[in-house]
Design a protein around this motif. Structure first.
Motif, short mmCIF file in Angstrom:
data_model
loop_
_atom_site.label_atom_id
_atom_site.label_comp_id
_atom_site.label_asym_id
_atom_site.label_seq_id
_atom_site.Cartn_x
_atom_site.Cartn_y
_atom_site.Cartn_z
N HIS A 9 0.83 -0.84 -0.23
CA HIS A 9 0.38 -0.04 -0.23
C HIS A 9 0.69 0.92 -0.27
O HIS A 9 1.29 1.37 0.70
CB HIS A 9 -1.00 0.53 1.05
N GLU A 10 1.04 2.00 -1.68
CA GLU A 10 2.01 3.28 -1.10
C GLU A 10 2.22 3.78 -0.35
O GLU A 10 3.00 4.75 0.22
CB GLU A 10 2.08 3.69 -2.60
N ASP A 11 0.39 4.35 -0.08
CA ASP A 11 0.42 4.93 0.38
C ASP A 11 0.76 5.06 2.60
O ASP A 11 1.62 6.52 3.61
CB ASP A 11 -1.58 5.98 0.67
N LEU A 12 0.46 4.20 3.08
CA LEU A 12 1.04 3.58 4.05
C LEU A 12 2.31 4.04 3.94
O LEU A 12 3.17 4.03 5.15
CB LEU A 12 -0.08 2.33 4.36
N GLY A 17 7.43 5.29 6.46
CA GLY A 17 8.89 4.87 5.58
C GLY A 17 9.18 6.80 6.24
O GLY A 17 10.55 6.75 6.83
N ASP A 18 7.98 7.75 6.09
CA ASP A 18 8.61 9.32 6.59
C ASP A 18 9.45 8.81 8.13
O ASP A 18 9.60 9.65 9.04
CB ASP A 18 7.37 9.86 6.42
N ALA A 30 10.01 -2.37 -0.19
CA ALA A 30 9.54 -2.70 -1.33
C ALA A 30 8.20 -3.49 -1.09
O ALA A 30 7.53 -3.31 -0.64
CB ALA A 30 10.02 -4.34 -1.17
N GLY A 31 7.65 -3.18 -2.53
CA GLY A 31 5.77 -3.61 -2.81
C GLY A 31 5.27 -4.35 -2.98
O GLY A 31 3.75 -5.00 -3.00
N SER A 32 6.67 -5.59 -3.04
CA SER A 32 5.69 -7.25 -3.50
C SER A 32 7.26 -8.01 -2.45
O SER A 32 7.52 -7.35 -2.55
CB SER A 32 6.09 -7.12 -4.97
N ALA A 33 6.88 -9.47 -2.78
CA ALA A 33 7.39 -10.55 -2.25
C ALA A 33 8.35 -10.36 -3.00
O ALA A 33 9.49 -10.37 -2.75
CB ALA A 33 6.51 -11.83 -1.88
N ALA A 34 8.59 -10.18 -4.43
CA ALA A 34 10.15 -10.27 -5.70
C ALA A 34 10.82 -9.46 -4.82
O ALA A 34 11.59 -9.48 -5.28
CB ALA A 34 9.51 -10.40 -6.62
N ALA A 35 10.09 -7.92 -4.47
CA ALA A 35 11.23 -6.82 -4.45
C ALA A 35 11.81 -7.12 -3.65
O ALA A 35 12.69 -6.76 -3.43
CB ALA A 35 10.03 -5.46 -4.43
#
Length: 232
Positions: A9-12, A17-18, A30-35
């Motif tokens: 979830h990019e916003d979260l 992160g901030d 990372a936004g996925s298991a692969a990443a």
């Protein structure tokens, strides 16, 4: 300390992160298991914050892969999930997670839990780190020389912490960039030398006994000149 945040979830992810960046951590996202797998293949992280609901694989699969590898067995992992049932929590902890947070959660609680798992025996984090007349309190991002606060920028603090954790052993120069910079941060050729130079000036101005030694071709280490001075 460099942390991997695995959250689709990019916003979260931006909000978390901030907060962690302002708390003094170096962060990769990372936004996925692969990443996540790609990041874990090239960086030895101090800790992982792992969402279970990933788009390609369940987060438990990422956790299982991490725990199978020798270098990943002791990495602290906090699971994030919308699944609040007891069975889900037990499953995550039994799979090797160190802690578990159910969404929605308070960012200060996540930070506190992350610092708590990093303080556990055998792991890197400590309440207070000391060497010579230097002390660091990681939870407060506080560096003191003989009790007086030393004002450091974020990267200066991060490098000082890395050196103090292993003092008087050497921090290998080739590993420092991995510890201090995320994938998204640009690194100039002389960035580490510039940070070391600023730290030396600030230590000298504060009258610190501790100095930073350069070992050419290897890296840097802290040395305590107090004993030498007393012997002369």
């Amino acid at each position: 300390m460099r942390i991997l945040l695995v959250e689709d979830h990019e916003d979260l992810a931006l909000i978390i992160g901030d907060h962690l960046l302002r708390a003094g951590f170096v962060l990769d996202h990372a936004g996925s298991a692969a990443a996540a797998a790609a990041c874990l293949d090239v960086v030895d992280y101090g800790g992982v914050v792992l969402d279970l609901g990933l788009p390609d694989l369940d987060g438990l699969s990422v956790l299982a892969r991490l725990r199978r590898e020798e270098r990943g067995r002791q990495v602290p992992v906090i699971l994030l999930t919308a699944r609040g049932g007891l069975e889900d929590r037990v499953k995550g902890l039994n799979a090797g997670a160190d802690d578990y947070l159910v969404k929605p959660f308070d960012l200060s609680e996540l930070e506190a839990r992350l610092r708590a798992v990093l303080r556990r025996p055998g792991l890197r984090e400590s309440h207070v780190l000391r060497f010579g007349d230097l002390t660091i309190e990681p939870a407060a991002l506080s560096v003191r020389v003989a009790g007086a606060v030393l004002d450091l920028a974020r990267k200066e603090y991060a490098l000082m912490e890395e050196m103090l954790r292993v003092a008087p052993a050497i921090v290998i120069k080739d590993n420092i960039e991995d510890r201090l910079y995320s994938f998204e941060e640009p690194v100039t050729p002389n960035a580490i030398e510039a940070i070391v130079s600023r730290l030396r000036r600030k230590l000298a101005a504060a009258g610190a006994r501790v100095r930073i030694d350069t070992l050419r071709g290897l890296g840097y280490r802290l040395s305590d000149r107090g004993t030498d001075a007393l012997d002369k």
